[in-house]
Write an enzyme that holds these catalytic residues in place. Structure first.
Site, PDB file in Angstrom:
ATOM      1  N   ASP A 190       1.654 -16.971   0.888  1.00  0.00           N
ATOM      2  CA  ASP A 190       1.055 -18.254   1.257  1.00  0.00           C
ATOM      3  C   ASP A 190      -0.177 -17.997   2.115  1.00  0.00           C
ATOM      4  O   ASP A 190      -0.094 -17.391   3.189  1.00  0.00           O
ATOM      5  CB  ASP A 190       2.063 -19.110   2.020  1.00  0.00           C
ATOM      6  CG  ASP A 190       3.220 -19.554   1.136  1.00  0.00           C
ATOM      7  OD1 ASP A 190       2.950 -19.995   0.010  1.00  0.00           O
ATOM      8  OD2 ASP A 190       4.382 -19.446   1.560  1.00  0.00           O
ATOM      9  N   LYS A 223       4.262  17.824  21.337  1.00  0.00           N
ATOM     10  CA  LYS A 223       5.452  17.543  20.538  1.00  0.00           C
ATOM     11  C   LYS A 223       6.654  17.556  21.483  1.00  0.00           C
ATOM     12  O   LYS A 223       7.066  18.607  21.957  1.00  0.00           O
ATOM     13  CB  LYS A 223       5.645  18.574  19.426  1.00  0.00           C
ATOM     14  CG  LYS A 223       6.777  18.200  18.480  1.00  0.00           C
ATOM     15  CD  LYS A 223       6.968  19.208  17.372  1.00  0.00           C
ATOM     16  CE  LYS A 223       7.959  18.685  16.352  1.00  0.00           C
ATOM     17  NZ  LYS A 223       9.241  18.228  16.930  1.00  0.00           N
ATOM     18  N   ASP A 259      10.458  17.290  22.782  1.00  0.00           N
ATOM     19  CA  ASP A 259      11.722  17.793  22.224  1.00  0.00           C
ATOM     20  C   ASP A 259      12.860  16.918  22.727  1.00  0.00           C
ATOM     21  O   ASP A 259      13.460  17.180  23.768  1.00  0.00           O
ATOM     22  CB  ASP A 259      11.925  19.249  22.652  1.00  0.00           C
ATOM     23  CG  ASP A 259      12.940  19.950  21.762  1.00  0.00           C
ATOM     24  OD1 ASP A 259      13.457  19.304  20.833  1.00  0.00           O
ATOM     25  OD2 ASP A 259      13.220  21.135  22.005  1.00  0.00           O
ATOM     26  N   GLU A 300       7.910  23.115  22.117  1.00  0.00           N
ATOM     27  CA  GLU A 300       8.308  23.246  20.713  1.00  0.00           C
ATOM     28  C   GLU A 300       7.084  23.310  19.815  1.00  0.00           C
ATOM     29  O   GLU A 300       7.077  23.991  18.796  1.00  0.00           O
ATOM     30  CB  GLU A 300       9.189  22.062  20.311  1.00  0.00           C
ATOM     31  CG  GLU A 300       9.727  22.170  18.884  1.00  0.00           C
ATOM     32  CD  GLU A 300      10.420  20.907  18.428  1.00  0.00           C
ATOM     33  OE1 GLU A 300      10.773  20.848  17.230  1.00  0.00           O
ATOM     34  OE2 GLU A 300      10.585  19.983  19.223  1.00  0.00           O
ATOM     35  N   ASP A 352       3.253  12.378 -20.489  1.00  0.00           N
ATOM     36  CA  ASP A 352       2.009  11.999 -19.812  1.00  0.00           C
ATOM     37  C   ASP A 352       2.212  10.617 -19.190  1.00  0.00           C
ATOM     38  O   ASP A 352       2.388   9.632 -19.898  1.00  0.00           O
ATOM     39  CB  ASP A 352       0.868  11.976 -20.837  1.00  0.00           C
ATOM     40  CG  ASP A 352      -0.482  11.640 -20.211  1.00  0.00           C
ATOM     41  OD1 ASP A 352      -0.538  11.426 -18.986  1.00  0.00           O
ATOM     42  OD2 ASP A 352      -1.477  11.586 -20.956  1.00  0.00           O
ATOM     43  N   ASP A 391       3.960   8.352 -21.993  1.00  0.00           N
ATOM     44  CA  ASP A 391       3.441   8.747 -23.304  1.00  0.00           C
ATOM     45  C   ASP A 391       4.155  10.009 -23.784  1.00  0.00           C
ATOM     46  O   ASP A 391       3.987  11.084 -23.215  1.00  0.00           O
ATOM     47  CB  ASP A 391       1.931   8.990 -23.196  1.00  0.00           C
ATOM     48  CG  ASP A 391       1.291   9.281 -24.552  1.00  0.00           C
ATOM     49  OD1 ASP A 391       2.017   9.309 -25.565  1.00  0.00           O
ATOM     50  OD2 ASP A 391       0.063   9.494 -24.583  1.00  0.00           O
TER      51      ASP A 391
END
Length: 855
Positions: free
Chosen positions: A46, A244, A246, A380, A682, A771
């Protein structure tokens, strides 16, 4: 008559939580638009524009498009009240428009030709005249659009059109690709409830209103975006780099001071990490946050083992480190670039003034300093993210990458051995992971990292899971007896490396992962950082100083090269000489797939902008005498023709100099022309998103796995995917084609909404054509590593099956990065001719499956 009277008459406000139509918005400078995804009896979108205090509304069955070539039908419906802009939730069964509504996009809009006087009068006039031109400022849809009433049709039939501007896209645009999976699932779930639900005695009106309100306010659970593991750090403009952490990944949904803190698999963390919840309750905004729950040591590093022990010892510094924000005060931010989301997030967390909830900072463009710091402090690893990336909820993408310093792996506890010496209850844990065929594989035993208290806890958790038999199909050899357990507990281990037989070397137990289901645990194999971050070459400069005419010596033959500076890809400035360079460099990889096969030459002597032509018959009188040809009857020409055979680099370069951008060999060799070496499927999309090509390819692989057949896949280099099944040349074309037809039709039955096996283009619109007709004598398919005459100089690239994800793009593989890819991962198809598939056994399985269905 009020423009909202029709709206009110269609609704029972004692049952639906939709806003009543009595209230108009007073005039203001900025006018809003909203697009709501409405999963009713038929899914549609909408499209609503604020005009004169109400929302002028159109139902758009296929949703809006950012592609100017798309003409989206838009059916004008009754005006909606201004407050409808914020409505989300369930419209109950039996009510007008029953289904699930989601605010897909919102923002402000302008008139393209407004005179600056009365916005509402001008907008109303353009709507009455059936030609409204606007500029949208949304998160997902942006730029110039037109709403045009269709001639010779009902007054309510319009077209929603995108203008060509800086925001327009050229490729297929499907609004569903920009809808979170949780919203799609919720819509299906609500409609299924309505279909299967039995009619109950009507509840009192007040109770129905309460139920509707609850439906409106109920929150969906988010699933976090995930990062892909790569093999090395890198520096790249347009990327940002983070620590990073841990710990446990966690989503925090904060609404009016109430907090839902939960894991990536939707387990509640509210009780386990109550201090984080308490801190978030003081947030001054409604927000959905993404971050990591960690225990921070004094040096600022995270301690996963201390987090594991937090229930027993809450003395650690518990912190929720937040690195992303998905919503803010009702605004969906997932379509906003990451760098902008982080700017907002930083300010929101700063206002909280908490030591328990902190912002995860980043560095831009260069990871060297952060990576070296991570190594020194024993982190880490680090995370790399494209600064402009959108938030792909619930998906693992190449826009977010993780670079590990310490080798860690999730593993499934499948049993435990008898203890030796002073250790009690558990000697070591027997670990496993799932492979890409969903088979559980043994990856070794882990005894390191287990102490007395931890052993007791693990032992108690495993007792209800004990089973008599091993969960592995393979035989597992251990030095002491094993107690097998149901493979449901997931743990985290660190290790030094993988052995040659795919076992963990020197694993050390770090803790249990209650935030991840065992079914998702697989061996994590890093991708090449170079390949993961490489973009398609689009403006590569031609080599300077190249001679236009020259000769190259290959295989003891002299190959003349002509017109080397002619632009074959004018937009990208790629020359014929660079195409020749590619085939010289790649000859060792291209030739195995051409050797001893007749070739159809697809020539583009004036580049890809001009129509190319096919040549089957070589002019042997004028061609070099060292070229190899084979004389065969060509049905299309109704005569014998001399097909070229390419067995060496000299012939390959000769073809490239003729303007052969792509190489098209037969599936069979000269010595066994009626027996192809491969069966080919394919997959060709017709006006449908590429993710459905991926879905179809994986469905084919699943069926072939079931039949015990090994297959290989590659990009077509044009728009789809090729799947090859090696046959060893043991079967004729008819047998191979019938097998391919069976596979194609089985998968089409499995995916009837998105696939087709009908060759007529008009009858497979918005579907993936499977295909199988290429499996006939004389038919050709672009070979592996063949360049294609397409924008970007794309290449038909062999793939690993795990590369078939929603992030896969044809444009990622070009003449500029294919050599690097081969250096990184080698020729993925090098063993294709060594692979033995027994079609007789496969056909026997097909017959068994058919018989089982009958019985």
């Amino acid at each position: 008559m009020s423009s909202l009277r029709t709206y009110d008459q269609k609704r029972n406000f004692k049952e639906t939580a939709e806003p009543k139509g009595g209230k108009r918005k007073s005039g203001g400078k900025e006018h809003i638009f909203v697009i709501q995804r409405h999963h009713a009896s038929r899914l549609h979108y909408d499209f609503r524009l604020e005009v004169d205090g109400v929302l002028k509304s159109w139902a758009v069955p296929k949703g809006p498009s950012m592609n100017p070539s798309d003409k989206r039908l838009a059916m004008q419906v009754e005006d909606h009240p201004y407050d409808y802009k914020d409505f989300e939730g369930v419209i109950p069964e039996g009510n007008y428009g029953a289904g699930f509504v989601y605010v897909w996009d919102k923002g402000s809009y302008e008139l393209l030709h407004g005179d600056g006087a009365s916005f509402d009068k001008e907008a109303g006039k353009e709507i009455r005249e059936g030609n409204l031109k606007i500029r949208l400022k949304g998160r997902k849809v942006k730029g110039e659009f037109a709403l045009v009433r269709m001639k010779n049709s009902d007054d309510n039939a319009w077209l929603l059109l995108k203008h060509k501007d800086d925001y327009a896209v050229k490729g297929t645009y499907d609004s569903e690709n920009y809808t979170p999976q949780r919203i799609k699932d919720r819509g299906v779930k609500e409609k299924e409830k309505m279909k299967t639900g039995t009619k109950k005695k009507a509840a009192p009106a007040k109770e129905k209103a309460k139920t509707a309100t609850r439906a409106k306010t109920k929150r969906e659970l988010f699933t976090p975006m995930m990062a892909t593991l790569v093999d090395a750090p890198f520096n790249r403009d347009g990327w940002l780099f983070e620590t990073k952490w841990d710990g446990y990944r966690a989503i925090a949904d904060v609404s009016k001071g109430k907090v839902e803190l939960y894991s990536r698999n939707h387990l509640s963390f509210n009780k386990d990490y109550a201090p984080v919840v308490t801190a978030l309750e003081k947030l001054k905004h409604n927000a959905v946050l993404d971050g990591e729950i960690v225990i921070l040591k004094k040096d600022g590093t995270s301690d996963f083992q201390a987090l594991q022990n937090y229930k027993n010892d809450a003395s650690g510094n518990l912190v929720y480190v937040v690195f992303d924000m998905l919503e803010l005060d009702g605004q969906d931010l997932t379509a906003m670039p990451l760098i902008q989301r982080k700017e907002l997030l930083k300010e929101v967390i700063k206002q909280l003034k908490s030591k328990t909830v902190v912002y995860s900072d980043h560095v831009l463009d260069t990871s060297d300093k952060l990576y070296n710091e991570a190594k020194q402090k024993g982190w880490e690893g680090i995370i790399a993210k494209e600064a402009e990336s959108l938030y792909a909820e619930g998906k693992r993408t190449l826009s977010w990458l993780k670079i590990k310093i310490i080798g860690e792996q999730e593993a499934i506890i499948c049993g435990y051995t008898e203890p030796k010496g002073s250790r009690k209850k558990i000697g070591s844990l027997v670990l496993g992971v799932y492979d890409d065929k969903k088979n559980l594989r043994y990856v070794g035993n882990c005894g390191g990292g287990l102490d007395g208290t931890l052993i007791n806890e693990l032992y108690e958790k495993m007792q209800p899971l004990i089973q008599k038999s091993s969960p592995f199909d393979e035989k597992v050899r251990t030095n002491t007896p094993v107690t097998w357990v149901k493979p449901t507990l997931v743990c985290q281990v660190k290790f030094s490396s993988w052995t040659s037989d795919k076992h963990l070397r020197q694993p050390v137990f770090l803790g249990l992962r209650k935030d991840k289901p065992a079914t998702e645990v697989q061996k994590e194999t890093p991708k090449s950082a170079k390949m993961a971050t490489k973009k398609a070459a689009t403006t590569a400069p031609a080599k300077a100083g190249r001679e236009d005419e020259s000769t190259v010596a290959l295989n003891g033959k002299k190959v003349p090269l002509t017109n080397q500076n002619k632009l074959y890809w004018p937009d990208e400035k790629i020359t014929k000489g660079e195409l020749v360079d590619y085939y010289i460099t790649m000859a060792d990889y291209v030739l195995p797939y051409l050797k001893d096969r007749p070739l159809s030459l697809h020539r583009f002597p004036n580049g890809i902008k001009d129509a190319g032509f096919y040549q089957k018959d070589m002019d042997t009188a004028s061609a070099p005498d060292w070229l190899k040809t084979v004389s065969l009857h060509a049905a299309s020409a109704s005569r014998d023709v001399d097909y070229l055979v390419c067995n060496n680099a000299a012939t390959l370069v000769y073809m490239a100099n003729l303007g052969c951008i792509e190489m098209n060999p037969w599936l069979s060799r000269v010595k066994k022309l009626d027996n192809p070496d491969y069966i080919v499927l394919d997959l060709d999309p017709e006006n449908i998103a590429f993710k459905y090509v991926v879905e179809t390819a994986l469905a084919i692989k699943s069926l072939l796995d079931q039949l015990g057949v090994t297959a290989f896949c590659k990009t077509s280099g044009a728009s789809g995917i090729h799947i090859y099944v090696p046959t060893g040349g043991k079967y004729n074309y008819e047998t191979c084609r019938l097998f391919a037809e069976y596979v194609a039709k089985q998968v089409q039955q499995e995916l009837p909404q998105t696939t087709s096996v009908i060759r007529t283009k008009s009858k497979r619109n918005k579907k993936v054509y499977i295909d199988y007709m290429q499996n006939s004598r004389g038919q050709t398919v672009a070979s592996p590593y063949s360049v294609r005459p397409k924008p970007g100089a794309t290449v038909s690239a062999p793939l690993q099956w795990d590369e078939l994800t929603d992030d896969l793009a044809i444009s990622n593989f070009t003449i500029y990065n294919m050599a690097d890819r081969l250096k990184e991962i080698g020729d993925l198809w090098k063993d294709i001719d060594k692979t033995k598939n027994d079609l007789r056994k496969a056909i026997s399985k097909i017959e068994d499956l058919a018989q089982a269905d009958v019985e």
